[in-house]
Scaffold this motif. Structure first.
Motif, mmCIF file in Angstrom:
data_model
loop_
_atom_site.group_PDB
_atom_site.id
_atom_site.type_symbol
_atom_site.label_atom_id
_atom_site.label_comp_id
_atom_site.label_asym_id
_atom_site.label_seq_id
_atom_site.Cartn_x
_atom_site.Cartn_y
_atom_site.Cartn_z
ATOM 1 N N SER A 247 -1.660 -2.593 3.464
ATOM 2 C CA SER A 247 -0.890 -1.350 3.407
ATOM 3 C C SER A 247 -0.051 -1.211 4.664
ATOM 4 N N VAL A 248 1.179 -0.729 4.485
ATOM 5 C CA VAL A 248 2.087 -0.480 5.606
ATOM 6 C C VAL A 248 2.631 0.935 5.462
ATOM 7 N N ALA A 253 0.098 -0.693 10.120
ATOM 8 C CA ALA A 253 -0.327 -1.558 9.025
ATOM 9 C C ALA A 253 -1.840 -1.735 9.074
ATOM 10 N N SER A 283 4.274 -6.104 4.788
ATOM 11 C CA SER A 283 3.236 -5.919 3.777
ATOM 12 C C SER A 283 2.617 -7.259 3.382
ATOM 13 N N SER A 311 -0.166 -9.141 -4.455
ATOM 14 C CA SER A 311 1.043 -9.500 -3.715
ATOM 15 C C SER A 311 1.452 -10.925 -4.080
#
Length: 338
Positions: A247-248, A253, A283, A311
């Protein structure tokens, strides 16, 4: 130690100075008191417009006054943080008193008001804490941008090279601050990561399945159903399921991993890992660090690890023959070599 050597330029002797002003910062040998005085004088001159706007509590509101303070006064302190971080709390006392005065102006409080209460009301840190946090963030960003000088200094400290003690006072203070904030593990590029030799195979299978449309365009209930159907295809006996996510938020982060370890007869245990990583990380980097935490957990378990990652860029980075990142990607790949 300053050399006594004399330098000449076009027949003119160059004057030797102990400090030099560059881009609003005084740089020199050891601590330069001129920097604190310089910042204080600029900020004091900006207290007058703040008083005019407050008009003894009859002017603009507190939120606007706070925004004016942040943009006109504290921004100057933040800009000088990489230099001011080497000073002690006692040295930074004039700037602390300056912020206290600004808080009284914003809130319209008397001089007897408690400093801690005013900070809580305005959601402000002490000047010393703010300077060190901004400095740490700046140094981390410089290190991640491959600043060789900073890397050398930090590596000497981390590895305990005796030459560290021969560094100047500023370098020692810098490493001490980074150590106090415990950021070496994630904010400094991982040491001792060697490129993977192309003839070495890896004990891993990376599968990428794309959705029919972008995730944000799908209904959350449909996504949940698709995920439940996906994980139901994998075994749940003597294996480890890991759900990794990064998560950013702004410049910050972090990572989160939920690890579910399955045993015989349907028994399972669950463990959660959450950590902060280096500021200004992407991210993809956050996702890769989450994968690395998952691999570290299962490396000594002797079980198969099934990781679920949302991702695609992180999976493509791991699946590449030549890692694009010499740090975290190589570190992840080196954990599942045969």
């Amino acid at each position: 130690m300053v050399s006594d050597e004399t330098f000449w330029l076009n027949g003119v002797k160059l004057e030797r100075v102990t400090s030099y002003k560059y881009l609003g910062m005084y740089i020199g040998f050891g601590k330069i008191r001129d920097q604190i005085t310089y910042v204080k004088n600029i900020c004091i001159s900006r207290l007058k417009p703040l008083r005019v706007l407050s008009n003894y509590g009859n002017g603009v509101g507190i939120p606007i006054l706070r925004s004016v303070y942040l943009s006109t006064i504290r921004s100057i302190i933040d800009y000088s943080a990489p230099i001011l971080c080497c000073y002690t709390d006692k040295d930074l006392r004039p700037l602390e008193l300056l912020q206290n005065e600004a808080m009284r102006v914003i809130l319209g409080c008397p001089r007897t008001a408690r400093i801690e209460i005013m900070r809580m009301e305005l959601n402000l840190q002490s000047v010393t804490q703010r300077i060190r946090e901004v400095a740490v963030s700046s140094f981390i960003r410089m290190i991640r941008q491959n600043d060789r000088h900073l890397k050398t200094i930090v590596n000497r400290y981390v590895t305990g090279v005796p030459g560290f003690f021969r560094l100047n006072e500023y370098s020692r203070r810098l490493c001490k601050i980074l150590s106090d904030y415990n950021v070496f593990g994630f904010c400094v590029p991982l040491p001792n990561t060697r490129p993977i030799k192309p003839w070495i195979t890896e004990k891993v299978d990376i599968s990428i399945e794309q959705l029919d449309m972008r995730k944000r365009d799908n209904n959350p209930h449909e996504l949940r159903q698709l995920f439940l159907e996906k994980i139901s295809q994998y075994p749940r006996d003597m294996v480890i399921h890991a759900y990794c996510d990064g998560s950013v938020t702004g410049s910050r982060a972090g990572l989160g991993v939920v690890i579910r370890e399955y045993f015989e007869f349907g028994i399972s245990t669950e463990e959660r890992i959450s950590k902060r990583i280096g500021d200004h990380s992407s991210s993809t980097t956050a996702e890769l660090f989450a994968i690395y935490e998952c691999l570290k957990f299962g490396i000594n378990k002797g079980k198969s690890i099934i990781g679920f990652v949302d991702s695609q860029s992180a999976l493509l980075a791991l699946n590449a023959k030549v890692p694009s990142d010499d740090g975290i990607v190589t570190k992840c790949k080196s954990t599942f070599l045969i």
